[in-house]
Design a protein around this motif. Structure first.
Motif, PDB file in Angstrom:
ATOM      1  N   THR A  19       0.803  -1.220   0.000  1.00  0.00           N
ATOM      2  CA  THR A  19       0.000   0.000   0.000  1.00  0.00           C
ATOM      3  C   THR A  19       0.837   1.271   0.000  1.00  0.00           C
ATOM      4  N   VAL A  20       2.156   1.132   0.064  1.00  0.00           N
ATOM      5  CA  VAL A  20       3.026   2.308   0.083  1.00  0.00           C
ATOM      6  C   VAL A  20       2.835   3.102  -1.208  1.00  0.00           C
ATOM      7  N   GLY A  21       2.450   4.351  -1.061  1.00  0.00           N
ATOM      8  CA  GLY A  21       2.257   5.209  -2.223  1.00  0.00           C
ATOM      9  C   GLY A  21       0.903   5.079  -2.891  1.00  0.00           C
ATOM     10  N   LYS A  22       0.053   4.181  -2.413  1.00  0.00           N
ATOM     11  CA  LYS A  22      -1.273   4.037  -3.012  1.00  0.00           C
ATOM     12  C   LYS A  22      -2.161   5.211  -2.608  1.00  0.00           C
ATOM     13  N   PRO A  23      -2.900   5.783  -3.555  1.00  0.00           N
ATOM     14  CA  PRO A  23      -3.765   6.923  -3.219  1.00  0.00           C
ATOM     15  C   PRO A  23      -4.961   6.493  -2.380  1.00  0.00           C
ATOM     16  N   GLU A  24      -5.514   7.434  -1.684  1.00  0.00           N
ATOM     17  CA  GLU A  24      -6.694   7.156  -0.875  1.00  0.00           C
ATOM     18  C   GLU A  24      -7.890   6.844  -1.774  1.00  0.00           C
ATOM     19  N   LEU A  25      -8.692   5.882  -1.362  1.00  0.00           N
ATOM     20  CA  LEU A  25      -9.863   5.485  -2.137  1.00  0.00           C
ATOM     21  C   LEU A  25     -10.897   6.604  -2.165  1.00  0.00           C
ATOM     22  N   VAL A  26     -11.355   6.929  -3.358  1.00  0.00           N
ATOM     23  CA  VAL A  26     -12.477   7.848  -3.538  1.00  0.00           C
ATOM     24  C   VAL A  26     -13.632   7.019  -4.084  1.00  0.00           C
ATOM     25  N   GLU A  27     -14.672   6.855  -3.297  1.00  0.00           N
ATOM     26  CA  GLU A  27     -15.771   5.988  -3.691  1.00  0.00           C
ATOM     27  C   GLU A  27     -16.542   6.555  -4.882  1.00  0.00           C
ATOM     28  N   PHE A  28     -16.849   5.667  -5.840  1.00  0.00           N
ATOM     29  CA  PHE A  28     -17.676   6.049  -6.978  1.00  0.00           C
ATOM     30  C   PHE A  28     -19.080   5.524  -6.706  1.00  0.00           C
ATOM     31  N   CYS A  29     -20.028   6.436  -6.592  1.00  0.00           N
ATOM     32  CA  CYS A  29     -21.379   6.085  -6.159  1.00  0.00           C
ATOM     33  C   CYS A  29     -22.220   5.551  -7.314  1.00  0.00           C
ATOM     34  N   GLU A  30     -23.114   4.638  -7.017  1.00  0.00           N
ATOM     35  CA  GLU A  30     -23.963   4.025  -8.042  1.00  0.00           C
ATOM     36  C   GLU A  30     -24.953   5.005  -8.649  1.00  0.00           C
ATOM     37  N   THR A  31     -25.152   6.151  -8.023  1.00  0.00           N
ATOM     38  CA  THR A  31     -26.065   7.155  -8.567  1.00  0.00           C
ATOM     39  C   THR A  31     -25.394   8.049  -9.603  1.00  0.00           C
ATOM     40  N   GLU A  32     -24.074   7.924  -9.751  1.00  0.00           N
ATOM     41  CA  GLU A  32     -23.356   8.700 -10.771  1.00  0.00           C
ATOM     42  C   GLU A  32     -23.764   8.217 -12.162  1.00  0.00           C
ATOM     43  N   THR A  33     -23.523   9.056 -13.163  1.00  0.00           N
ATOM     44  CA  THR A  33     -23.910   8.714 -14.532  1.00  0.00           C
ATOM     45  C   THR A  33     -22.853   7.847 -15.217  1.00  0.00           C
ATOM     46  N   VAL A  34     -23.258   7.209 -16.299  1.00  0.00           N
ATOM     47  CA  VAL A  34     -22.331   6.410 -17.087  1.00  0.00           C
ATOM     48  C   VAL A  34     -21.242   7.297 -17.677  1.00  0.00           C
ATOM     49  N   GLU A  35     -21.593   8.517 -18.030  1.00  0.00           N
ATOM     50  CA  GLU A  35     -20.605   9.457 -18.562  1.00  0.00           C
ATOM     51  C   GLU A  35     -19.487   9.701 -17.552  1.00  0.00           C
ATOM     52  N   ALA A  36     -19.844   9.875 -16.285  1.00  0.00           N
ATOM     53  CA  ALA A  36     -18.837  10.069 -15.240  1.00  0.00           C
ATOM     54  C   ALA A  36     -18.024   8.805 -15.033  1.00  0.00           C
ATOM     55  N   ALA A  37     -18.649   7.650 -15.200  1.00  0.00           N
ATOM     56  CA  ALA A  37     -17.943   6.379 -15.039  1.00  0.00           C
ATOM     57  C   ALA A  37     -16.876   6.196 -16.109  1.00  0.00           C
ATOM     58  N   ILE A  38     -17.169   6.634 -17.332  1.00  0.00           N
ATOM     59  CA  ILE A  38     -16.198   6.503 -18.427  1.00  0.00           C
ATOM     60  C   ILE A  38     -14.923   7.265 -18.093  1.00  0.00           C
ATOM     61  N   LYS A  39     -15.073   8.449 -17.548  1.00  0.00           N
ATOM     62  CA  LYS A  39     -13.908   9.248 -17.182  1.00  0.00           C
ATOM     63  C   LYS A  39     -13.139   8.598 -16.038  1.00  0.00           C
ATOM     64  N   ALA A  40     -13.865   8.031 -15.076  1.00  0.00           N
ATOM     65  CA  ALA A  40     -13.208   7.391 -13.932  1.00  0.00           C
ATOM     66  C   ALA A  40     -12.475   6.120 -14.347  1.00  0.00           C
ATOM     67  N   ILE A  41     -13.062   5.365 -15.255  1.00  0.00           N
ATOM     68  CA  ILE A  41     -12.431   4.114 -15.704  1.00  0.00           C
ATOM     69  C   ILE A  41     -11.115   4.388 -16.410  1.00  0.00           C
ATOM     70  N   GLY A  42     -11.023   5.509 -17.100  1.00  0.00           N
ATOM     71  CA  GLY A  42      -9.780   5.855 -17.799  1.00  0.00           C
ATOM     72  C   GLY A  42      -8.597   6.001 -16.864  1.00  0.00           C
ATOM     73  N   ASP A  43      -8.856   6.308 -15.590  1.00  0.00           N
ATOM     74  CA  ASP A  43      -7.786   6.484 -14.605  1.00  0.00           C
ATOM     75  C   ASP A  43      -7.657   5.289 -13.669  1.00  0.00           C
ATOM     76  N   SER A  44      -8.350   4.206 -13.963  1.00  0.00           N
ATOM     77  CA  SER A  44      -8.398   3.077 -13.044  1.00  0.00           C
ATOM     78  C   SER A  44      -7.361   2.014 -13.394  1.00  0.00           C
ATOM     79  N   THR A  45      -7.240   1.004 -12.512  1.00  0.00           N
ATOM     80  CA  THR A  45      -6.420  -0.166 -12.796  1.00  0.00           C
ATOM     81  C   THR A  45      -7.327  -1.330 -13.160  1.00  0.00           C
ATOM     82  N   GLU A  46      -6.810  -2.259 -13.921  1.00  0.00           N
ATOM     83  CA  GLU A  46      -7.570  -3.424 -14.373  1.00  0.00           C
ATOM     84  C   GLU A  46      -8.832  -3.025 -15.133  1.00  0.00           C
ATOM     85  N   CYS A  47      -8.813  -1.833 -15.722  1.00  0.00           N
ATOM     86  CA  CYS A  47      -9.882  -1.390 -16.631  1.00  0.00           C
ATOM     87  C   CYS A  47     -11.253  -1.353 -15.976  1.00  0.00           C
TER      88      CYS A  47
END
Length: 426
Positions: free
Chosen positions: A14-42
């Motif tokens: 966990t050394v250097g791992k960023p703090e978790l920012v929860e992605f809520c199920e009420t968010e839109t698919v458009e917001a999810a696309i942007k978040a997935i671009g910065d994620s690991t394991e796609c």
């Protein structure tokens, strides 16, 4: 079993791992696309919103976890007829209507959990580990724990634990503040593989063994034929790996892999363009791309409407100018759309990531990490591109934690005709 699994704990990763920012199920698919671009394991973990203030216990937090959303889920959703007709409505759809609900994909673990125990969880389907952050780790890990959270433990206030490294050595400090207790980081299987590849010496001679000899090849994979409609890949989306091989039958009746439809390939693509292609093209046309200068009566012009054009789904910009579907629209770059061309004609991201049955475990691990891929397709050693299986994260974790007696010694360069050597049980 290698000592690296016994002496290291998840806090070391966990050394250097960023703090978790929860992605809520009420968010839109458009917001999810942007978040997935910065994620690991796609993919991104999706959560239900907190219903009360205060500190959550482990069970309450686990119940709020919904599932993991990836690019393939989104493209499959966009490929539905109602979404193709109204892009703007599709983009504004809540994520809760798209994500597959499965809260067994994530587990919260203590920072002092042994690495071997974490691997066991991931071998059985867990894709993310939720680890408490901002605690003073006082465990006995030999390599990284003294630098946990970026600080030398000898400079911390450890007077209360200096004489109690027995029963309490595998627990975080009780001095953690209330605000810090709500801070977590998320470890993915990619993080674990990246850590293991830095410890290859401790795993010797396993890393130099072929993937067939260690039983890392999974012969159970999802596939469609190149002549089939690409939309068939979405009839039942695979969970692990989230990929469907596109196969072409050769003259001798064998099936060769020419591409794939997967979360990895669609990770940072234009999701609307990919959805149109998925709904209208064959599997072969989808993975190879159909260039702008190719005329075909079976293809119609792909127009991006004003609403969709204003959304940044690919690379930060959108054009409202009507355009034909192109391999570049979904991040592919093929040289020729004909299904009869040779494998050497494939270029760019349309080419599937493959290895041979004789490839070493270390080479496959490095291949996955360098391409940020969740899997590698395995082909026969003698025959070019004849698919025999796939190697995913879970397969690697099973292989590296096997007892030495269950690993088949590498027989040199030669292998069986099938290329796959299963576990030997005497």
């Amino acid at each position: 079993m290698a000592s690296v699994f016994l002496y290291h704990v998840v806090a070391d990763l966990t050394v250097g791992k960023p703090e978790l920012v929860e992605f809520c199920e009420t968010e839109t698919v458009e917001a999810a696309i942007k978040a997935i671009g910065d994620s690991t394991e796609c993919g991104i973990p999706v959560w239900k919103r907190k219903t009360h203030a205060g500190i959550e216990n482990t069970e309450m937090r686990q119940q709020r976890f919904v599932g993991i959303l990836n690019s393939l889920d989104i493209v499959a959703f966009f490929a539905k007829s109602e979404c193709l007709e109204d892009h703007d409505k599709a983009l504004k759809t809540p994520v809760s209507e798209v994500v597959a609900h499965n809260n067994s994909l994530l587990r919260q673990v203590d920072p002092g959990t042994r690495l071997i125990d974490a691997l066991e969880m991931m071998k059985h389907g867990v894709k993310r580990l939720l680890v408490r952050k901002s605690v003073v780790w006082q465990g006995m890990s030999k390599r990284f724990s003294i630098l946990y959270n970026g600080k030398w433990l000898k400079n911390m206030d450890t007077s209360s634990s200096s004489n109690n490294l027995g029963a309490s050595s595998n627990r975080p400090s009780s001095s953690t503040t209330t605000s810090a207790r709500d801070k977590f980081c998320c470890l993915s299987r990619e993080d674990v593989i990246r850590f293991l590849i830095g410890c290859l010496g401790a795993l010797a001679p396993l890393p130099l063994s072929s993937i067939s000899s260690v039983g890392a090849i999974n012969p159970n994979y999802n596939s469609i034929e190149a002549t089939s409609a690409a939309i068939e890949a979405t009839q039942k989306l695979p969970e692990d790996p989230s990929a469907i091989a596109v196969l072409e039958q050769s003259q001798d009746g064998q099936y060769k892999i020419i591409g794939e439809i997967s979360a990895s390939k669609l990770w940072k693509c234009d999701h609307l363009a990919a959805a149109w292609a998925l709904a209208n093209l064959s599997g072969g046309q989808f993975v190879m791309g159909v260039e702008d200068n190719v005329s075909s009566r079976s293809l119609k012009d792909f127009s991006v409407n004003q609403a969709a054009g204003n959304h940044n789904l690919a690379n930060g910009g959108g054009s409202t100018k009507p355009k034909k579907f192109s391999s570049r629209s979904i991040g592919f770059n093929a040289a020729n759309p004909s299904l009869a061309v040779s494998r050497s004609m494939y270029r760019g991201r349309s080419a599937p990531l493959t290895c041979k049955v004789t490839s070493s475990l270390a080479a496959v691990m490095a291949q996955m990490l360098s391409h940020r891929a969740t899997h590698v397709w395995v082909t026969e050693d003698e025959s070019d591109d004849v698919l025999v299986g796939v190697v995913g994260y879970a397969d690697i974790m099973v292989a590296v934690t096997k007892q030495p007696s269950s690993v088949v010694p590498p027989p040199g360069r030669s292998t069986e005709n099938s290329g796959i050597v299963n576990d030997v049980h005497n």
